[in-house]
Motif scaffolding. Sequence first.
Motif, mmCIF file in Angstrom:
data_model
loop_
_atom_site.group_PDB
_atom_site.id
_atom_site.type_symbol
_atom_site.label_atom_id
_atom_site.label_comp_id
_atom_site.label_asym_id
_atom_site.label_seq_id
_atom_site.Cartn_x
_atom_site.Cartn_y
_atom_site.Cartn_z
ATOM 1 N N ARG A 181 0.831 -1.202 0.000
ATOM 2 C CA ARG A 181 0.000 0.000 0.000
ATOM 3 C C ARG A 181 0.865 1.251 0.000
ATOM 4 N NH1 ARG A 181 -5.299 1.511 2.600
ATOM 5 N NH2 ARG A 181 -5.162 3.725 3.061
ATOM 6 N N THR A 182 0.564 2.167 -0.906
ATOM 7 C CA THR A 182 1.310 3.421 -0.972
ATOM 8 C C THR A 182 0.815 4.393 0.086
ATOM 9 O OG1 THR A 182 -0.213 4.375 -2.571
ATOM 10 C CG2 THR A 182 1.683 3.163 -3.455
ATOM 11 N N ARG A 183 1.696 5.304 0.457
ATOM 12 C CA ARG A 183 1.348 6.378 1.385
ATOM 13 C C ARG A 183 1.759 7.714 0.761
ATOM 14 N NH1 ARG A 183 1.190 3.887 6.471
ATOM 15 N NH2 ARG A 183 -0.858 3.198 7.010
ATOM 16 N N TRP A 184 2.488 8.523 1.489
ATOM 17 C CA TRP A 184 2.865 9.862 1.027
ATOM 18 C C TRP A 184 3.883 9.788 -0.116
ATOM 19 C CZ3 TRP A 184 0.281 13.993 2.851
ATOM 20 C CH2 TRP A 184 0.790 15.272 2.593
ATOM 21 N N ALA A 185 3.884 10.805 -0.976
ATOM 22 C CA ALA A 185 4.824 10.900 -2.090
ATOM 23 C C ALA A 185 5.339 12.321 -2.204
ATOM 24 C CB ALA A 185 4.136 10.488 -3.393
ATOM 25 N N ILE A 186 6.611 12.473 -2.589
ATOM 26 C CA ILE A 186 7.207 13.795 -2.790
ATOM 27 C C ILE A 186 8.151 13.749 -3.985
ATOM 28 C CG2 ILE A 186 7.056 14.646 -0.407
ATOM 29 C CD1 ILE A 186 9.950 13.794 -0.025
ATOM 30 N N TYR A 187 8.451 14.936 -4.535
ATOM 31 C CA TYR A 187 9.381 15.054 -5.656
ATOM 32 C C TYR A 187 10.617 15.829 -5.222
ATOM 33 C CZ TYR A 187 11.395 16.247 -10.176
ATOM 34 O OH TYR A 187 12.261 16.378 -11.235
ATOM 35 N N ASP A 188 11.778 15.339 -5.638
ATOM 36 C CA ASP A 188 13.062 15.986 -5.372
ATOM 37 C C ASP A 188 13.554 16.609 -6.678
ATOM 38 O OD1 ASP A 188 15.759 16.613 -5.042
ATOM 39 O OD2 ASP A 188 16.210 14.836 -3.852
ATOM 40 N N PRO A 189 13.439 17.936 -6.833
ATOM 41 C CA PRO A 189 13.817 18.559 -8.103
ATOM 42 C C PRO A 189 15.324 18.548 -8.354
ATOM 43 C CG PRO A 189 13.254 20.231 -6.483
ATOM 44 C CD PRO A 189 12.917 18.908 -5.863
ATOM 45 N N ASP A 190 16.123 18.429 -7.313
ATOM 46 C CA ASP A 190 17.575 18.390 -7.499
ATOM 47 C C ASP A 190 18.020 17.035 -8.041
ATOM 48 O OD1 ASP A 190 17.616 20.954 -6.545
ATOM 49 O OD2 ASP A 190 18.327 20.424 -4.541
ATOM 50 N N ALA A 191 17.572 15.959 -7.410
ATOM 51 C CA ALA A 191 17.929 14.615 -7.857
ATOM 52 C C ALA A 191 17.063 14.141 -9.016
ATOM 53 C CB ALA A 191 17.808 13.637 -6.694
ATOM 54 N N GLN A 192 15.953 14.863 -9.279
ATOM 55 C CA GLN A 192 14.995 14.514 -10.332
ATOM 56 C C GLN A 192 14.413 13.114 -10.125
ATOM 57 O OE1 GLN A 192 15.987 16.018 -14.405
ATOM 58 N NE2 GLN A 192 17.984 16.458 -13.497
ATOM 59 N N VAL A 193 14.005 12.865 -8.876
ATOM 60 C CA VAL A 193 13.382 11.594 -8.540
ATOM 61 C C VAL A 193 12.170 11.835 -7.645
ATOM 62 C CG1 VAL A 193 15.531 10.274 -8.731
ATOM 63 C CG2 VAL A 193 14.835 11.178 -6.500
ATOM 64 N N PHE A 194 11.258 10.871 -7.668
ATOM 65 C CA PHE A 194 10.120 10.841 -6.756
ATOM 66 C C PHE A 194 10.403 9.822 -5.658
ATOM 67 C CE2 PHE A 194 8.345 11.974 -10.910
ATOM 68 C CZ PHE A 194 7.474 13.009 -10.616
ATOM 69 N N TYR A 195 9.968 10.127 -4.446
ATOM 70 C CA TYR A 195 10.024 9.189 -3.323
ATOM 71 C C TYR A 195 8.587 8.858 -2.922
ATOM 72 C CZ TYR A 195 14.787 11.059 -2.844
ATOM 73 O OH TYR A 195 16.077 11.475 -3.081
ATOM 74 N N VAL A 196 8.314 7.565 -2.724
ATOM 75 C CA VAL A 196 6.968 7.126 -2.343
ATOM 76 C C VAL A 196 7.082 6.151 -1.178
ATOM 77 C CG1 VAL A 196 4.806 6.081 -3.110
ATOM 78 C CG2 VAL A 196 6.242 7.319 -4.760
ATOM 79 N N ASN A 197 6.392 6.454 -0.076
ATOM 80 C CA ASN A 197 6.356 5.536 1.060
ATOM 81 C C ASN A 197 5.473 4.330 0.745
ATOM 82 O OD1 ASN A 197 8.026 6.799 2.885
ATOM 83 N ND2 ASN A 197 6.397 7.787 4.042
ATOM 84 N N ILE A 198 5.944 3.148 1.171
ATOM 85 C CA ILE A 198 5.175 1.908 1.104
ATOM 86 C C ILE A 198 4.990 1.430 2.540
ATOM 87 C CG2 ILE A 198 5.050 -0.440 0.216
ATOM 88 C CD1 ILE A 198 5.022 1.674 -1.996
#
Length: 312
Positions: free
Chosen positions: A154-171
């Motif tokens: 199950r996914t939870r919160w998600a954020i974007y890192d504009p410096d690394a150009q990646v998304f992080y998503v909690n599971i």
Amino acid sequence: MTNDPLLLIGHVALPKHEGKGAFDHAAVHAASGHVYVAHTANDAVDVFDPASGKHLFSVPRLPGVAGVLVSDEAQLIITSNRAENTIGVFAPGPDPQVLKIAVGVHPNGLAYDHGRRLILVANVGDPQIPGSQTISMVDLDARAMLAEIRVPGRTRWAIYDPDAQVFYVNIADPAQIVIVDARNPRGVARVFPVPSAGPHGLDLDLTTHRLFCACDSGALITLDAQSGKVMGEKALSGTPDVVFFNRARGQLYVAVGDPGVIDVFDTATMESLGRIATEKGAHTLALAPSGDRVCAFLPETHRAAIYRAGDD
């Protein structure tokens, strides 16, 4: 003067709950200062002005709305409509025309890469539908999904890192943070294990490259955003939901619905600055981009509590 990290300065009355549920995620439009909050019980986003203390208008027909993201760069509001399996996209202001785009099953968390006009949608899925726990990657210009990525829980919160150009998503389970590269957004690029059950709220300090991950276990885990190395762990007042990092003041706010508090930390030392009473069930927050105002959403009294950050 006060030593409290947050000082209550007022309340804003919001529409009464029409159905089951209450409030969920919220975000602030920087140019106007208006707060957009998902009123899940009403299938609407309520919009209010903390400065005047008034509810301004609501955006209806957003079934099961759970997530709200404001892009100040694009001047867009994005919602996740969990009961409809869509996202909504609209301009700030009253009576907007809402563009809806189909996504995965029960969308919740949202993140946005403005440079690529790419929206990440974290879908919590349905236990009765195998493989429905996914991440939808939406091309805003094409008004369509360009990829759907299966994740292990199950996914939870998600954020974007504009410096690394990646998304992080909690599971939530297995306890981990999955990383999607915005340059190749068709699969999971890396995984960071989280040493605590139920990763939920998530935010990022771009200056120090730290992830702040609040877990259902009642622990706040700090990780290096580049390596995934665990840098520290702090106890919370209970099971958390939303986390916001105040870059202007070097503070972290964690909403804990039971007993109904905001845990506040100094992000330089990661020491507690205290806990601020809200209301039982108040599990979501909004932070003004200026860093001077925090809102907590009170489900029992259908109000927003407005706090001033710091002691100025």
